[in-house]
Design a protein around this motif. Structure first.
Motif, PDB file in Angstrom:
ATOM      1  N   LEU A 155       0.896  -1.037   0.117  1.00 11.28           N
ATOM      2  CA  LEU A 155      -0.038  -0.063   0.084  1.00 11.28           C
ATOM      3  C   LEU A 155       0.852   1.463  -0.080  1.00 11.28           C
ATOM      4  N   VAL A 156       1.814   1.237   0.844  1.00 11.32           N
ATOM      5  CA  VAL A 156       2.715   2.684   0.967  1.00 11.32           C
ATOM      6  C   VAL A 156       4.111   2.304   1.025  1.00 11.32           C
ATOM      7  N   ASN A 157       4.928   2.554  -0.242  1.00 14.62           N
ATOM      8  CA  ASN A 157       6.136   2.075  -0.303  1.00 14.62           C
ATOM      9  C   ASN A 157       7.142   2.919   0.812  1.00 14.62           C
ATOM     10  N   PRO A 158       7.741   2.216   1.284  1.00 16.92           N
ATOM     11  CA  PRO A 158       8.793   2.942   2.259  1.00 16.92           C
ATOM     12  C   PRO A 158       9.960   3.499   1.652  1.00 16.92           C
ATOM     13  N   HIS A 159      10.439   3.271   0.233  1.00 18.80           N
ATOM     14  CA  HIS A 159      11.307   4.020  -0.303  1.00 18.80           C
ATOM     15  C   HIS A 159      10.856   5.339  -0.593  1.00 18.80           C
ATOM     16  N   GLU A 160       9.649   5.795  -0.714  1.00 20.29           N
ATOM     17  CA  GLU A 160       9.204   7.056  -1.176  1.00 20.29           C
ATOM     18  C   GLU A 160       8.172   7.753  -0.007  1.00 20.29           C
ATOM     19  N   ASN A 161       8.184   7.084   1.140  1.00 21.35           N
ATOM     20  CA  ASN A 161       7.141   7.830   2.211  1.00 21.35           C
ATOM     21  C   ASN A 161       7.838   7.672   3.842  1.00 21.35           C
ATOM     22  N   ASP A 162       7.314   8.481   4.644  1.00 22.41           N
ATOM     23  CA  ASP A 162       7.759   8.197   5.972  1.00 22.41           C
ATOM     24  C   ASP A 162       6.989   7.197   6.504  1.00 22.41           C
ATOM     25  N   PHE A 163       6.058   6.608   5.837  1.00 17.82           N
ATOM     26  CA  PHE A 163       5.163   5.458   6.384  1.00 17.82           C
ATOM     27  C   PHE A 163       5.643   4.233   5.455  1.00 17.82           C
TER      28      PHE A 163
END
Ligand code: GLA
Length: 735
Positions: A634-642
């Motif tokens: 759902l939320v990519n760690p390479h691009e987000n703080d989550f």
């Protein structure tokens, strides 16, 4: 394959009939899945070319017309899109195959002779295409297996001849693919010990990009045979055409991406030809390893779910089966243990509620006891000082506690300080007249030698014969091959350049024997971390150890990157003392796969113990969804703080969500926006309940409220992940 799906594809019958009765000189061969078609077609000289790699056409008779849309027949450079490029004749592009015939001539031509397409019992459709040299009795069969529903293709080649003597195979790729298009983006993976699977995406430019390994064993350590190829745009999770692929081979590999003068992409994958010329005797078949890839027109998420389903259903040993949660003593004791310490840990395992205790390195060798990694490897007898009553006693004691018992071995390796080395120097891969070069103080045994194969099989067989209740093996492989030289090949007067290939073949021969006798007992493929983990090895192993780095922050990235290629049921995640995260964070991250512990449970506080026990119970409740459900990144760690990942069961009645706060710097970032769920049924109604709460903590989330799947996927849900709630696990259930 059902009758209905067969009837929808009448060409399968027609082509197989044609090929069984007549040798055709020309053919159009579509290899299709539900969402994809790879089409091969002969040209006027009878050479086979790749003419299409795209969405399937409604009418299969129209594939024939595709090649007239392209003009690749360039008089100066040869033909670019050969389906398997030979060398020394008409093509001057990078060859798929290079040989020296028995008479010393190096020219090879391959022309189409016949083909067949047949449904197989494993739900695939297998296409076999026979190519032959018109001058020499030398042929290559291109084999493709296509799984329609999963959009997965597996392809390899089989090389055979009837020449007067051995043919030297100098290069022998598994696949030679050709993609037309304007922009190609490659995600490749590199690493080193405890930093495996580091991804990098780049736009491919004209020229060649090579990903390879020359390490012999532990081949994936520095570069990985896994890749993502994205067409027209960088790879994204839910849109765009992508291929997720892997060369399934546990030894030296080479992936070769070349953007050519037409700006199209030629892709070769196979065993690394580096120092690997193979002498093929007449009438024997040389089968190359498989290139396996999943294709999607809707991004990496769909492609990896297809690959996961394929892996669980058709490839990984017992992919649909259960796995054992475990307590391992490696980081709890390292080499420093005795019988009492180990049996004491059984009690921890029982209290924790896990299935099995795994005894790691250090339990064997007497003349040179295995008290460090400097000695004893190869001498597989219990160390009488540490374990005076033997393994049998430990198995019994564990059984008394109601847990199973597993054990670590590294049977392919030897320390120079060992009895095995003293007695069988000729079994060791080493240059006879040069100084030895060590990796972790050890050397590799020569698995090209059948006696060594017997020895390695014997290590496993003895353990199971003496301890029928032994429930699990962790099979390690910590060294690479330096000084590649085999005393056995020399004695057999076979070329030394066969060693890298014969080593891996020898390994598979041993694993075949192990599985013939012990078909289902779980065995973990470990290689000092992610040095091995491929779909050929996973025919024999139930799971693999992705990295010794168990710092949960690092793991969020690493597990994310491995998850493109492997279903969670095969990745072993252990809770250890690596990193600075609280126990809840560590357990939550490790729960996204096959859960294990490698800590001293008795050292935890009472609250921590209570948390772990509850988390294991929760895991036992939802593990089926992690192991066999569909994964949605759902939320990519390479691009987000989550980062967030969820798993949904087949009927879409249940799901588990994991979310993490991973920013080290932005402590002020808050949970201001919802996260959109995926994979749910828009028509179903769901409750969302937070679980894995640390004792004394209350969830701010309302577990009574009911949401439609439609709402959760379009508007989303805010799990309130923030610097104060760094890890959140949610159980989503249909009402
Ligand atoms: C390798 C493995 C570890 C552990 C040690 C034992 O490094 O990856 O998990 O088993 O060997 O020596």
């Amino acid at each position: 394959m059902t009758l209905i799906s067969l009837l929808k594809r009448p060409y399968i019958y027609i082509l197989s009939l044609v090929s069984s009765f007549a040798i055709a000189q020309s053919a159009t061969i579509p290899i299709t899945t539900n969402d994809h078609a790879l089409v091969l077609k002969t040209d006027q000289q009878g050479r086979l070319r790749t003419v299409y790699f795209g969405e399937p056409l409604h009418s299969s008779s129209e594939y024939e017309a595709i090649s007239s849309l392209y003009h690749f027949d360039d008089a100066n450079d040869g033909i670019y899109n050969a389906a398997y490029t030979p060398s020394g004749t008409w093509s001057l592009t990078e060859p798929a195959i290079e040989v020296k015939h028995a008479d010393g001539n190096s020219a090879l031509e391959l022309k189409y002779l016949s083909h067949s397409q047949k449904p197989q019992s494993d739900a695939s459709i297998e296409t076999r295409i026979l190519l032959k040299d018109p001058l020499y009795d030398f042929n290559v069969t291109l084999v493709y297996k296509a799984w329609e529903a999963e959009n997965v293709i597996e392809q390899w080649t089989e090389i055979q001849h009837k020449e007067n003597g051995a043919v030297m195979l100098e290069k022998y790729a598994s696949a030679d693919l050709y993609f037309t298009g304007d922009n190609f983006y490659l995600t490749s993976y590199h690493g080193r010990w405890a930093k495996e699977m580091q991804c990098k995406e780049e736009k491919l430019e004209n020229g060649r990009k090579i990903i390879d390994s020359k390490l012999g064993t532990r081949a994936m350590l520095l570069q990985s045979p896994n890749f993502i190829l994205s067409f027209d745009q960088p790879a994204s999770e839910n849109e765009g055409k992508v291929i997720l692929g892997q060369l399934a081979w546990s030894g030296n590999f080479k992936l070769d991406f070349e953007v050519d003068t037409y700006d199209n992409l030629k892709f070769l994958a196979g065993i690394n030809p580096y120092s690997s010329t193979y002498a093929l005797p007449a009438n024997q078949v040389f089968k190359t390893p498989s290139l396996i890839y999943a294709i999607s027109n809707h991004g990496t998420g769909e492609a990896s779910r297809g690959l996961h389903r394929w892996a669980r259903n058709y490839r990984v040993l017992d992919g649909q089966g259960e796995r054992l949660t475990l307590l391992n003593n490696w980081e709890a004791t390292y080499f420093d243990f005795d019988e009492d310490k180990i049996t004491g840990l059984f009690k921890d395992a029982k209290e924790l509620g896990i299935d099995m205790f795994l005894l790691d390195d250090g339990w064997f060798a007497n003349k040179y006891p295995r008290n460090s990694d400097r000695s004893g490897l190869g001498d597989w007898q219990e160390n009488v000082k540490k374990l005076p009553s033997g393994i049998g006693h430990l198995v019994k004691e564990a059984t008394k506690e109601g847990i199973k018992f597993g054990i670590w071995i590294e049977p392919e390796m030897v320390n120079p300080k060992s009895e095995l080395y003293e007695q069988h120097l000729d079994w060791v891969i080493r240059q006879p007249d040069r100084p030895e070069v060590y990796y972790r103080n050890q050397l590799v045994l020569d698995l090209s030698n059948p006696e060594v194969q017997d020895f390695v099989f014997g290590v496993v067989d003895k353990l199971f014969t003496e301890n029928p209740q032994l429930a699990f093996i962790k099979w390690d492989c910590n060294a690479v091959i330096y000084n590649a030289y085999s005393a056995y090949l020399a004695e057999q007067e076979l070329p030394q350049s066969q060693l890298y290939v014969d080593y891996v073949k020898g390994l598979y021969a041993v694993l075949e024997r192990v599985r013939a006798k012990y078909p289902k007992v779980p065995i973990m493929l470990c290689s000092g971390g992610g040095g091995r983990g491929d779909y050929e090895a996973l025919r024999y192993f139930t799971e693999f150890w992705p990295s010794d780095d168990t710092d949960p922050l690092e793991r969020i990235f690493m597990q994310w990157d491995y998850s493109y290629f492997f279903p969670s049921v095969v990745t072993c995640n252990h809770v250890t003392d690596w990193g600075k995260q609280p126990i809840k964070f560590r357990v939550d991250v490790a729960s996204m796969g096959k859960l294990g512990f490698d800590i001293v449970f008795s050292h935890l506080s009472e609250d921590e113990k209570a948390f772990c026990k509850q988390a294991v119970k929760n895991y036992d409740r939802f593990k089926e969804i992690i192991w066999h459900g569909d994964q949605y990144r759902l939320v990519n760690p390479h691009e987000n703080d989550f980062s967030a990942v969820m798993y949904v069961n087949e009927s879409k009645e249940k799901a588990v969500f994991f979310g993490y706060f991973i920013s080290q710097r932005q402590r002020l970032i808050t949970d201001k926006e919802p996260i959109k769920f995926n994979g749910l049924d828009p028509e179903k109604q769901y409750t969302v309940k937070e679980i894995n709460l640390f004792p004394g903590k209350r969830s701010p989330l309302d577990s009574e409220k009911v949401y439609s799947g439609d709402f959760l996927m379009k508007a989303g849900y805010n799990p309130m992940i923030n610097a104060g709630r760094t890890s959140v696990v949610l159980e989503i259930e249909e009402r």
